[in-house]
Design an enzyme around this catalytic site. Structure first.
Site, PDB file in Angstrom:
ATOM      1  N   SER A 159       0.819  -1.216   0.000  1.00  0.00           N
ATOM      2  CA  SER A 159       0.000   0.000   0.000  1.00  0.00           C
ATOM      3  C   SER A 159       0.854   1.267   0.000  1.00  0.00           C
ATOM      4  O   SER A 159       0.334   2.368  -0.142  1.00  0.00           O
ATOM      5  CB  SER A 159      -1.019   0.009   1.131  1.00  0.00           C
ATOM      6  OG  SER A 159      -0.381  -0.205   2.345  1.00  0.00           O
ATOM      7  N   CYS A 164       0.640   0.892  10.580  1.00  0.00           N
ATOM      8  CA  CYS A 164       1.352  -0.394  10.487  1.00  0.00           C
ATOM      9  C   CYS A 164       0.978  -1.206   9.262  1.00  0.00           C
ATOM     10  O   CYS A 164      -0.161  -1.139   8.830  1.00  0.00           O
ATOM     11  CB  CYS A 164       1.060  -1.216  11.741  1.00  0.00           C
ATOM     12  SG  CYS A 164       1.842  -0.458  13.175  1.00  0.00           S
ATOM     13  N   PRO A 165       1.914  -1.924   8.645  1.00  0.00           N
ATOM     14  CA  PRO A 165       3.316  -2.066   9.047  1.00  0.00           C
ATOM     15  C   PRO A 165       4.235  -0.915   8.626  1.00  0.00           C
ATOM     16  O   PRO A 165       5.392  -0.895   9.010  1.00  0.00           O
ATOM     17  CB  PRO A 165       3.738  -3.355   8.329  1.00  0.00           C
ATOM     18  CG  PRO A 165       2.863  -3.411   7.112  1.00  0.00           C
ATOM     19  CD  PRO A 165       1.548  -2.795   7.518  1.00  0.00           C
ATOM     20  N   GLY A 166       3.713   0.036   7.818  1.00  0.00           N
ATOM     21  CA  GLY A 166       4.558   1.201   7.563  1.00  0.00           C
ATOM     22  C   GLY A 166       4.734   1.618   6.105  1.00  0.00           C
ATOM     23  O   GLY A 166       5.615   2.405   5.799  1.00  0.00           O
ATOM     24  N   GLY A 167       3.874   1.104   5.242  1.00  0.00           N
ATOM     25  CA  GLY A 167       4.006   1.452   3.812  1.00  0.00           C
ATOM     26  C   GLY A 167       3.888   2.948   3.542  1.00  0.00           C
ATOM     27  O   GLY A 167       4.628   3.502   2.725  1.00  0.00           O
ATOM     28  N   ASP A 204      -0.541   3.510  15.722  1.00  0.00           N
ATOM     29  CA  ASP A 204      -1.177   2.213  15.443  1.00  0.00           C
ATOM     30  C   ASP A 204      -0.802   1.257  16.581  1.00  0.00           C
ATOM     31  O   ASP A 204       0.312   1.338  17.104  1.00  0.00           O
ATOM     32  CB  ASP A 204      -0.645   1.642  14.098  1.00  0.00           C
ATOM     33  CG  ASP A 204      -1.550   0.581  13.503  1.00  0.00           C
ATOM     34  OD1 ASP A 204      -1.929  -0.357  14.225  1.00  0.00           O
ATOM     35  OD2 ASP A 204      -1.864   0.682  12.301  1.00  0.00           O
ATOM     36  N   ASP A 207      -4.996   4.621  20.040  1.00  0.00           N
ATOM     37  CA  ASP A 207      -6.105   4.749  19.101  1.00  0.00           C
ATOM     38  C   ASP A 207      -5.940   6.031  18.264  1.00  0.00           C
ATOM     39  O   ASP A 207      -5.787   7.123  18.817  1.00  0.00           O
ATOM     40  CB  ASP A 207      -7.404   4.811  19.933  1.00  0.00           C
ATOM     41  CG  ASP A 207      -8.648   4.851  19.057  1.00  0.00           C
ATOM     42  OD1 ASP A 207      -8.511   5.051  17.831  1.00  0.00           O
ATOM     43  OD2 ASP A 207      -9.743   4.680  19.609  1.00  0.00           O
ATOM     44  N   ASP A 212      -4.797   5.894   6.953  1.00  0.00           N
ATOM     45  CA  ASP A 212      -5.219   4.705   6.197  1.00  0.00           C
ATOM     46  C   ASP A 212      -5.959   3.739   7.125  1.00  0.00           C
ATOM     47  O   ASP A 212      -5.908   2.532   6.951  1.00  0.00           O
ATOM     48  CB  ASP A 212      -3.953   4.045   5.592  1.00  0.00           C
ATOM     49  CG  ASP A 212      -4.270   2.980   4.555  1.00  0.00           C
ATOM     50  OD1 ASP A 212      -5.396   2.969   4.038  1.00  0.00           O
ATOM     51  OD2 ASP A 212      -3.383   2.153   4.263  1.00  0.00           O
ATOM     52  N   LYS A 220     -13.466   4.486   2.574  1.00  0.00           N
ATOM     53  CA  LYS A 220     -14.052   3.243   2.067  1.00  0.00           C
ATOM     54  C   LYS A 220     -15.323   3.566   1.295  1.00  0.00           C
ATOM     55  O   LYS A 220     -16.110   4.400   1.733  1.00  0.00           O
ATOM     56  CB  LYS A 220     -14.413   2.353   3.262  1.00  0.00           C
ATOM     57  CG  LYS A 220     -13.716   1.021   3.220  1.00  0.00           C
ATOM     58  CD  LYS A 220     -13.879   0.212   4.451  1.00  0.00           C
ATOM     59  CE  LYS A 220     -15.250   0.207   5.074  1.00  0.00           C
ATOM     60  NZ  LYS A 220     -15.387  -0.669   6.203  1.00  0.00           N
TER      61      LYS A 220
HETATM   62  C1  LIG Z   1      -4.744  -0.810   5.852  1.00  0.00           C
HETATM   63  S1  LIG Z   1      -3.767  -0.902   7.256  1.00  0.00           S
HETATM   64  C2  LIG Z   1      -2.620   0.393   7.037  1.00  0.00           C
HETATM   65  C3  LIG Z   1      -1.510   0.056   6.110  1.00  0.00           C
HETATM   66  C4  LIG Z   1      -0.438   1.101   6.089  1.00  0.00           C
HETATM   67  N1  LIG Z   1      -0.922   2.369   5.553  1.00  0.00           N
HETATM   68  C5  LIG Z   1       0.728   0.661   5.260  1.00  0.00           C
HETATM   69  O1  LIG Z   1       0.948   1.236   4.198  1.00  0.00           O
HETATM   70  O2  LIG Z   1       1.456  -0.260   5.681  1.00  0.00           O
HETATM   71  C6  LIG Z   1      -4.803  -0.261   8.479  1.00  0.00           C
HETATM   72  C7  LIG Z   1      -4.154  -0.093   9.835  1.00  0.00           C
HETATM   73  O3  LIG Z   1      -4.997   0.730  10.604  1.00  0.00           O
HETATM   74  C8  LIG Z   1      -4.887   0.320  11.931  1.00  0.00           C
HETATM   75  N2  LIG Z   1      -6.056   0.844  12.661  1.00  0.00           N
HETATM   76  C9  LIG Z   1      -7.359   0.571  12.489  1.00  0.00           C
HETATM   77  N3  LIG Z   1      -8.099   1.261  13.365  1.00  0.00           N
HETATM   78  C10 LIG Z   1      -7.246   2.000  14.094  1.00  0.00           C
HETATM   79  C11 LIG Z   1      -7.393   2.925  15.154  1.00  0.00           C
HETATM   80  N4  LIG Z   1      -8.599   3.228  15.629  1.00  0.00           N
HETATM   81  N5  LIG Z   1      -6.294   3.498  15.655  1.00  0.00           N
HETATM   82  C12 LIG Z   1      -5.062   3.222  15.181  1.00  0.00           C
HETATM   83  N6  LIG Z   1      -4.864   2.347  14.185  1.00  0.00           N
HETATM   84  C13 LIG Z   1      -5.932   1.749  13.653  1.00  0.00           C
HETATM   85  C14 LIG Z   1      -4.795  -1.186  11.879  1.00  0.00           C
HETATM   86  O4  LIG Z   1      -4.148  -1.687  13.036  1.00  0.00           O
HETATM   87  C15 LIG Z   1      -3.972  -1.392  10.598  1.00  0.00           C
HETATM   88  O5  LIG Z   1      -2.602  -1.566  10.911  1.00  0.00           O
END
Ligand SMILES: C[S@@+](CC[C@H](N)C(=O)[O-])C[C@H]1O[C@@H](n2cnc3c(N)ncnc32)[C@H](O)[C@@H]1O
Length: 366
Positions: free
Chosen positions: A188, A221-224, A240, A260, A277, A306
């Site tokens: 991503s 996470c993971p950090g993209g 995250d 959060d 994201d 979304k």
């Molecule tokens: C689609 S992934 C993100 C991928 C990231 N942008 C990347 O490029 O690697 C969505 C992330 O949002 C985090 N997430 C979802 N709800 C969250 C919240 N309320 N607070 C913090 N992180 C949240 C999830 O733990 C997940 O790691």
């Protein structure tokens, strides 16, 4: 030529059609959209002949969410003879366009078109030469002149038309070609990179994507996405509960907050970028982004929304209008842009840039 063609992701033709019909209606230009499911494009046929050209001049391309490209086209050319495909194509453009700056021979972004794409690449060279001889195309590529598009939808079957270089996508087939960086922690990463290419003019990268800027990445996470910011030498607060890629942490440019994203508040006033994201309800994410911008906690934001199952265009437009209204009510002048990017599937990417705030005492970093 009384039609416009819009390229889109296959499966999103209805959204693209709803959007162009809405935008054309706002300009009191009427016509009807022809939609074939999963074709990767939409045709909007105007009732008045000259309206197609007016549409591609007057509807700001940057404001279209689902269209990857927007061009005027004529009638479909069918059964082109393999002996001479060039003459009928060139014939379509006589009296329509002169000294265009570029030629793009394209196909819809579908699996079926992959073979056809190989043909297009080969065909471009002789077609370009013929167009240059006829003075339809300039000898030297010129990015400030109109672009000629030859859009093959099947072998021997194409639309011929043009777009304006100041109101189109600069990318072939409307898709920026990006290479996945092998050291990035997730695919991503390409989403955020594409968003930069689409939303930020290249001559402003040095200022708006400058090294040393501070950023917050919600749902990191993971950090993209963090990877894209770190690559540009920014300092990142990654928010995250999940695990962040160790190689990113090792750069010393990332601080990981395991909390959060809806509760995180920056303790400093130096954040330029907010990226988000988190997979959550679109209305909830939009509200969070609006809060950040109203509070002046960031200058620019890029986030994913979304798409709902039904009435996707209408829902998205509604969310963005609501955000715009909220920013205006709080005296914030902002540019909002949204795109269904190549790397997006069931979501769109939104970019908001805070230009200024009417309230001198707002808690901001203007
Ligand atoms: C689609 S992934 C993100 C991928 C990231 N942008 C990347 O490029 O690697 C969505 C992330 O949002 C985090 N997430 C979802 N709800 C969250 C919240 N309320 N607070 C913090 N992180 C949240 C999830 O733990 C997940 O790691």
């Amino acid at each position: 030529m009384n039609k416009i063609a819009l390229y889109c992701r296959p499966g999103f033709e209805k959204e693209c059609a709803a959007e162009i019909t809405d935008k054309a209606g706002q300009k009191e230009i009427y016509g009807f959209a022809r939609v074939k499911d999963n074709s990767g494009y939409v045709l909007f046929e105007c009732y008045q002949h000259e309206d197609a050209d007016r549409l591609i001049r007057e509807i700001p391309f940057r404001e279209l969410i689902f269209a990857r490209q927007m061009l005027v086209v004529g009638e479909l050319l069918r059964d082109l003879s393999p002996e001479d495909r060039i003459s009928p194509i060139v014939g379509m453009l006589h009296g329509v366009i002169e000294r265009a700056g570029e030629l793009r021979v394209e196909v819809p972004d579908t699996n079926e078109s992959k073979e056809l794409l190989k043909f297009c690449r080969k065909f471009t060279v002789p077609l370009r030469n013929a167009m240059r001889q006829e003075k339809i195309l300039q000898i030297k590529e010129n990015t400030s002149r109109p672009v000629i598009h030859v859009f093959f939808i099947a072998p021997g079957c194409c639309y011929v038309g043009y777009s304006y270089s100041n109101n189109n996508s600069p990318f072939y087939m409307g898709i920026p070609r990006l290479k996945f960086p092998s050291d990035a922690p997730s695919r991503s990463t390409l989403k955020l990179e594409e968003a930069f290419h689409v939303f930020i003019p290249y001559d402003e990268w040095e200022e708006r994507l400058a090294s040393g800027l501070y950023a917050v990445d919600l749902g990191a996470c993971p950090g993209g996405w963090t990877y894209q910011l770190v690559k540009r030498s920014m300092m990142v607060h990654a928010v995250d509960n999940g695990p962040m890629s160790q190689s990113l942490m090792d750069t010393g440019q990332v601080r990981h907050h395991k909390i959060d994203g809806f509760k995180f508040q920056p303790s400093v006033k130096n954040i330029y970028w907010l990226v988000c994201d988190m997979v959550e309800k679109p209305a909830k994410v939009t509200q969070l982004m609006a809060d950040w911008l109203v509070n002046g906690w960031c200058r620019e934001a890029i986030f994913n929304l979304k798409l709902p199952m039904k009435k996707r265009y209408e829902e998205v437009a509604h969310n963005l209008q609501k955000m715009n209204l909220q920013l205006k009510e709080n005296g914030i002048n902002a540019q909002i842009q949204a795109k269904h990017l190549y790397h997006d599937r069931e979501e769109i990417t939104v970019h908001v840039r805070r230009i200024w705030s009417a309230y001198a005492n707002s808690r901001n970093n203007d």
